[in-house]
Write an enzyme that holds these catalytic residues in place. Sequence first.
Site, short mmCIF file in Angstrom:
data_model
loop_
_atom_site.label_atom_id
_atom_site.label_comp_id
_atom_site.label_asym_id
_atom_site.label_seq_id
_atom_site.Cartn_x
_atom_site.Cartn_y
_atom_site.Cartn_z
N GLU A 1 9.41 1.75 10.80
CA GLU A 1 10.49 2.66 10.41
C GLU A 1 9.89 4.06 10.43
O GLU A 1 9.16 4.45 9.51
CB GLU A 1 11.00 2.32 9.00
CG GLU A 1 11.72 0.99 8.90
CD GLU A 1 13.08 0.98 9.59
OE1 GLU A 1 13.50 2.01 10.13
OE2 GLU A 1 13.70 -0.09 9.59
N CYS B 1 13.94 10.39 6.37
CA CYS B 1 13.81 10.09 7.80
C CYS B 1 15.15 10.16 8.51
O CYS B 1 15.23 10.55 9.67
CB CYS B 1 13.19 8.72 7.96
SG CYS B 1 14.07 7.48 7.01
N LYS C 1 0.89 -1.18 0.00
CA LYS C 1 0.00 0.00 0.00
C LYS C 1 0.92 1.22 0.00
O LYS C 1 1.36 1.69 1.04
CB LYS C 1 -0.86 -0.03 1.26
CG LYS C 1 -2.18 0.72 1.17
CD LYS C 1 -2.06 2.17 0.79
CE LYS C 1 -1.87 3.11 1.95
NZ LYS C 1 -1.73 4.53 1.52
N GLU D 1 10.58 16.61 14.18
CA GLU D 1 10.99 16.43 12.79
C GLU D 1 10.24 17.43 11.92
O GLU D 1 9.01 17.47 11.94
CB GLU D 1 10.63 15.00 12.39
CG GLU D 1 11.04 14.63 11.00
CD GLU D 1 10.59 13.22 10.65
OE1 GLU D 1 9.40 12.91 10.84
OE2 GLU D 1 11.43 12.44 10.18
P1 NAD Z 1 2.19 8.75 7.12
O1 NAD Z 1 2.32 8.01 8.40
O2 NAD Z 1 1.18 9.82 7.03
O3 NAD Z 1 1.83 7.74 5.94
C1 NAD Z 1 2.63 6.62 5.65
C2 NAD Z 1 1.77 5.56 5.03
O4 NAD Z 1 0.80 5.13 5.98
C3 NAD Z 1 0.98 6.04 3.81
O5 NAD Z 1 0.92 5.01 2.85
C4 NAD Z 1 -0.40 6.32 4.39
O6 NAD Z 1 -1.44 6.24 3.45
C5 NAD Z 1 -0.50 5.19 5.41
N1 NAD Z 1 -1.48 5.44 6.48
C6 NAD Z 1 -1.87 6.64 6.98
N2 NAD Z 1 -2.81 6.44 7.94
C7 NAD Z 1 -3.00 5.10 8.04
C8 NAD Z 1 -3.85 4.28 8.84
N3 NAD Z 1 -4.69 4.80 9.74
N4 NAD Z 1 -3.76 2.94 8.69
C9 NAD Z 1 -2.91 2.40 7.80
N5 NAD Z 1 -2.11 3.12 6.99
C10 NAD Z 1 -2.15 4.46 7.12
O7 NAD Z 1 3.64 9.28 6.76
P2 NAD Z 1 4.06 10.17 5.50
O8 NAD Z 1 3.63 11.57 5.78
O9 NAD Z 1 3.61 9.50 4.25
O10 NAD Z 1 5.65 10.04 5.55
C11 NAD Z 1 6.46 10.92 6.26
C12 NAD Z 1 6.95 10.26 7.54
O11 NAD Z 1 7.56 9.01 7.23
C13 NAD Z 1 8.00 11.06 8.24
O12 NAD Z 1 7.73 11.10 9.61
C14 NAD Z 1 9.28 10.28 8.00
O13 NAD Z 1 10.27 10.44 8.96
C15 NAD Z 1 8.79 8.90 7.95
N6 NAD Z 1 9.73 8.06 7.20
C16 NAD Z 1 10.46 7.10 7.86
C17 NAD Z 1 11.40 6.33 7.18
C18 NAD Z 1 12.24 5.28 7.86
O14 NAD Z 1 12.77 4.41 7.17
N7 NAD Z 1 12.43 5.32 9.17
C19 NAD Z 1 11.57 6.53 5.84
C20 NAD Z 1 10.81 7.50 5.20
C21 NAD Z 1 9.88 8.25 5.89
#
Ligand code: NAD
Length: 490
Positions: free
Chosen positions: A265, A299, A190, A394
């Site tokens: 992550e 991240c 997803k 962040e």
């Molecule tokens: P997000 O948590 O909003 O979304 C991530 C994913 O989760 C998306 O596919 C989203 O549709 C899905 N999602 C959202 N709500 C959900 C729910 N209730 N149930 C299931 N899935 C759901 O994050 P984002 O804004 O897309 O990404 C940015 C964040 O990701 C930042 O905090 C960044 O640090 C983190 N990040 C971490 C890593 C790592 O490897 N540690 C890598 C990249 C990004």
Amino acid sequence: MTDITGTATGATSAPAAPPRRHEHWINGAAVPPAGGAYFPTRSPATREPGDEIAAGTAADVELAVAAASAAWPAWAARPAAERADVLHAVADAMAAGAAELTELERATTGKTDGQLKLEIDMSVAYFRYYAGVLRALHGRTIDLGAGAHAYTRLEPYGVIGAITPWNLPLNQASRALAPALAVGNAVVAKPSEFTSTSTVRLARLATEAGLPDGLLNVVTGTGPEVGGPLAAHPLVRKVAFTGSVLTGRHLAGVAGDRLIPVTLELGGKSPVVVFADADLDRAAAAAAGAIQANSGQVCSATTRLLVEDSVHDEVVARVVERLERLRPGVDFGPIITEAQFDKVLAAFAQAARDGLTPLTGGAAYDDGPGAAGQYVRPTVYADVPPTHPLAREEVFGPVLVTRRFSDEADALAMANDSDYGLVASVWSGDVARGLRLAEGIQAGQVAVNGGPLTIETPFGGYKSSGYGREKGLEALHDYAQTKTISLSLG
Ligand code: NAD
């Protein structure tokens, strides 16, 4: 005429073509959404609408999980060498389709050529790496004496739900999919609703390369409508999540209720620690590079610059000088989502209200090429109080904050003064001190003097940055469960 992304623009009398549509990829075929709805994507480089993607629902998840559930047992039963051959073929297909993957990624992220090449190459490399190491993955024999024979096997979970964010779309999908498939699982992916198209294309390429149907399914849509039903589905036996702390915490609760493992992550506020005896130019280049790379939407970006007092101003001046040379659209890309763009600008407004003045940046572009899209000026705030949100939260944009430290103990305390613990970087001419710091810092990865962090090096968080490990051999173990078999010889 070309715009900032290098795309041809200009007046034309031909009617606009309808937007291209991207369906789900389920059981080896493009599948329209059960609900019949699609939503638009948008280029952050131009703010223009782009392709449409399928708006998935629980019914699509059901179809994909059923396909995955039917597919994995036969895949897991194949010898590792055969699975490895298939994954090598997937890598070949991705490399051959790199131009297409690049254009899909560019359309939704607006990334620069250099950043796109890096990410596509690395996505291919994940499949090659796990295809390679898979053949050397073994269980163990356990010596229980002459009357017994005991051994372990690494067995797949079955169906994995992989939920990924928008910042490095294909890269993060590949990081999860390659090891999950390698050990014999099937996956329902997803991707982020903002950047789904490259992951759908990867699944198509994989099918065309010979990955059996049902092993890699992609259902696009929002978190609540697709990610939620996926994580809650009774046949999904593990969730691999990359994204925000907020969503990670929610999914940890779902997984906890279901008693299934989840890899989280999450975010970071990682330190880069510079001692006076370091190679200051290299350290400054690395600190500036962390803000430049993907415009800080990484991240693991080292966004807290901690510098020994005697050289603080000199190092910060070198960083600022480097950042002010960068050109939007050429050296760095836009902020990928509109909500994130607004969030970065809100952080600047908050800082201004609190009396903080940036040494450089602190605004979006209101003229020149950067004004066409969601471009934010690379930004540095010096001497930010450690309790201020800019120093603790962040931002996920090109924003660096600095502090000065007096000695090694002070540096270590500052580095660990964070709710996060994803990565850290230490620069010192005294290697022993560098290693002491590295061992004391609470983070999953620490680079000393620019030590490379690659696919081979395990990656993951301490503290609120999450748990579980991606990359390296650790990921193979994270996508498998250990079974012990013991036989009495008596
Ligand atoms: P997000 O948590 O909003 O979304 C991530 C994913 O989760 C998306 O596919 C989203 O549709 C899905 N999602 C959202 N709500 C959900 C729910 N209730 N149930 C299931 N899935 C759901 O994050 P984002 O804004 O897309 O990404 C940015 C964040 O990701 C930042 O905090 C960044 O640090 C983190 N990040 C971490 C890593 C790592 O490897 N540690 C890598 C990249 C990004």
